[in-house]
Design a protein around this motif. Structure first.
Motif, mmCIF file in Angstrom:
data_model
loop_
_atom_site.group_PDB
_atom_site.id
_atom_site.type_symbol
_atom_site.label_atom_id
_atom_site.label_comp_id
_atom_site.label_asym_id
_atom_site.label_seq_id
_atom_site.Cartn_x
_atom_site.Cartn_y
_atom_site.Cartn_z
ATOM 1 N N PRO A 165 0.794 -1.234 0.000
ATOM 2 C CA PRO A 165 0.000 0.000 0.000
ATOM 3 C C PRO A 165 0.827 1.286 0.000
ATOM 4 O O PRO A 165 0.301 2.336 -0.341
ATOM 5 N N LEU B 276 0.253 0.762 -7.645
ATOM 6 C CA LEU B 276 -0.013 -0.588 -8.139
ATOM 7 C C LEU B 276 0.921 -0.920 -9.311
ATOM 8 O O LEU B 276 1.329 -2.075 -9.469
ATOM 9 N N MET C 25 -11.146 -5.940 -4.543
ATOM 10 C CA MET C 25 -11.228 -5.549 -3.134
ATOM 11 C C MET C 25 -9.978 -5.976 -2.359
ATOM 12 O O MET C 25 -9.808 -5.601 -1.205
ATOM 13 N N ALA D 170 -6.882 -5.290 -3.707
ATOM 14 C CA ALA D 170 -5.780 -4.561 -4.348
ATOM 15 C C ALA D 170 -4.923 -3.799 -3.346
ATOM 16 O O ALA D 170 -3.836 -3.351 -3.684
ATOM 17 N N ASP D 171 -5.411 -3.633 -2.127
ATOM 18 C CA ASP D 171 -4.608 -2.867 -1.161
ATOM 19 C C ASP D 171 -3.372 -3.625 -0.690
ATOM 20 O O ASP D 171 -2.269 -3.091 -0.721
ATOM 21 N N THR D 172 -3.549 -4.876 -0.269
ATOM 22 C CA THR D 172 -2.406 -5.602 0.307
ATOM 23 C C THR D 172 -2.174 -6.993 -0.277
ATOM 24 O O THR D 172 -1.146 -7.604 -0.016
#
Lengths: 272, 272
Positions: free
Chosen positions: A107, A111, A144, A146-148
């Motif tokens: 994060p 990306l 959902m 994609a953050d970690t």
């Protein structure tokens, strides 16, 4: 009666069971294969575990999971690569022909940068994979996560990376839970077929409503995913491997796993 | 000091406050605009509410929300259209130049079918929108809402539908929460610009970890979204409207809303 020889269940699906108990139960149910999660490998080690699984008449379908390559810190990126090399050795000892990659995301960076690090990580471990005869599958994860968990969130992205790196030892895993919503899904599955790199097919369902971002996956048929449709696309793309049931669910983990396994077999017959 | 004239806050962001209290507080904080949610319209009705907002020096930015067109049942689809016509009348009475559409999805049918019904619904209400001078914005929702909230989950899909229907009264809303993960985002925002149909820009953040699928949005800067980057893309596409803060959060709703509003203003200055 529907043949269960292509049904595979992940050890994490029946997480409360130790490996030996799962092996026995899956074999008793005439299930064809087992995908082993790293945390399910018992103290006896992966080689003994592999022998135990095969002795019961089950096939070792894949090993879950490698990946998690991106980090803002270079030392941690190297540690991730080392850990993936160890996972490949374990997969080979287990007799698993495939290591599934949950590619990771950090994060603190974009990306795009995470995807560059994923590519570098895969390229760093590919020679070992080839030497061991263990293939790698990039599993795109739902946006959902994609953050970690993964900077690769569509099958298009997984296909593009697999095509860019290009090796018979690198392909993709299609999990209906992560990809069902994607309007490009049919097209991107066909594209996997053209490149002969569709290595795994995972099933479960999307509960309505979904009460938890991680551990509320549904049994096939209790949600809104048209699994049969996706299975057809996958088979039209030439896939003839196992249908792997991968369910993370506090609800199901809290129930009697023998009853749950019966429900899995029934749901597989009716909805996959 | 950063100008707050383009800062807009949604009534749902400070949900515990009745409209009159929110109007007073936003105006005291020198916030430029307010987006009114349907449940926030007080008994006095939308016209009086609009006058109250403007009298305090605030601009009515948009009305939230119409949509939810898809249903497996035809009578319910007609009821949804009727309800959207009523929402348009309310928006006009309020003096809102825009009605935001959360398009809907029906889990008993395919996403393709839901999208057909969304298109039919928008086409059914567009003449009234035009007659009233209220524009419509398709808001693509995060793929984790594809089960029941929206079958339009990427900006590409929203752009395609807006271009297919084609009206100066139909455009799209870009919300960073729903779209930040999309590798096509920059390109699709530029495409909105070419078609001059980018009508709204919503900000908040994606918390790491996110604890709830619906009501755990973060304040700008406390998550992993590069809001400034997306703002630049939006402005490069010619957008010069409000930056709308739309946060659904049990955490923030449970705190003193006056303190929360100060945090919103501070986060806006630092991260948008």
């Amino acid at each position: 009666m529907k043949d269960l020889s292509r049904l595979c269940v992940h050890t994490i699906t029946t997480r409360p069971w130790p490996l030996a108990r799962a092996v026995e139960a899956f074999a008793d149910a005439s299930i064809g294969g087992m995908t082993v999660w790293r945390d399910a490998v018992p103290e006896e080690g992966p080689q003994q575990a592999g022998e135990r699984i095969r002795a019961a008449g089950l096939e070792v379908v894949s090993y879950c999971r490698g990946g998690f390559f991106p980090h803002t810190d270079a030392q941690k990126r190297q540690a991730a690569i080392d850990d993936n090399l160890a996972a490949l050795d374990e997969a080979a000892a287990l007799g698993a022909p495939l290591l599934v990659l949950v590619c990771g995301a950090a994060p603190g960076q974009s990306l795009e940068r995470s995807r560059q690090q994923i590519r570098a990580g895969i390229e760093a471990i590919l020679p070992r994979a080839q030497a061991l005869g263990v293939r790698l599958a990039i599993e795109p994860l739902h946006p959902m996560y994609a953050d970690t968990r993964s900077a690769i969130n569509t099958l298009r992205q997984a296909n593009e990376m697999a095509e860019a790196i290009k090796s018979p030892y690198l392909g993709v895993a299609v999990d209906v839970y992560h990809l069902w919503w994607d309007p490009e899904l049919e097209h991107q599955i066909a594209r996997c077929g053209e490149n002969a790199h569709l290595f795994a097919f995972h099933v479960c369902d999307w509960r309505v409503p979904t009460r938890d971002l991680l551990n509320d996956r549904g049994l096939m048929g209790e949600g809104c995913i048209n699994i049969r449709q996706i299975r057809k696309w996958v088979e039209d793309a030439g896939f003839d491997g196992f249908h792997e049931v991968e369910i993370f669910s506090m609800h199901y983990w809290n129930m009697d796993q023998a009853i749950f396994l019966k429900q899995i077999v029934q749901a597989y017959k009716e909805h996959v």
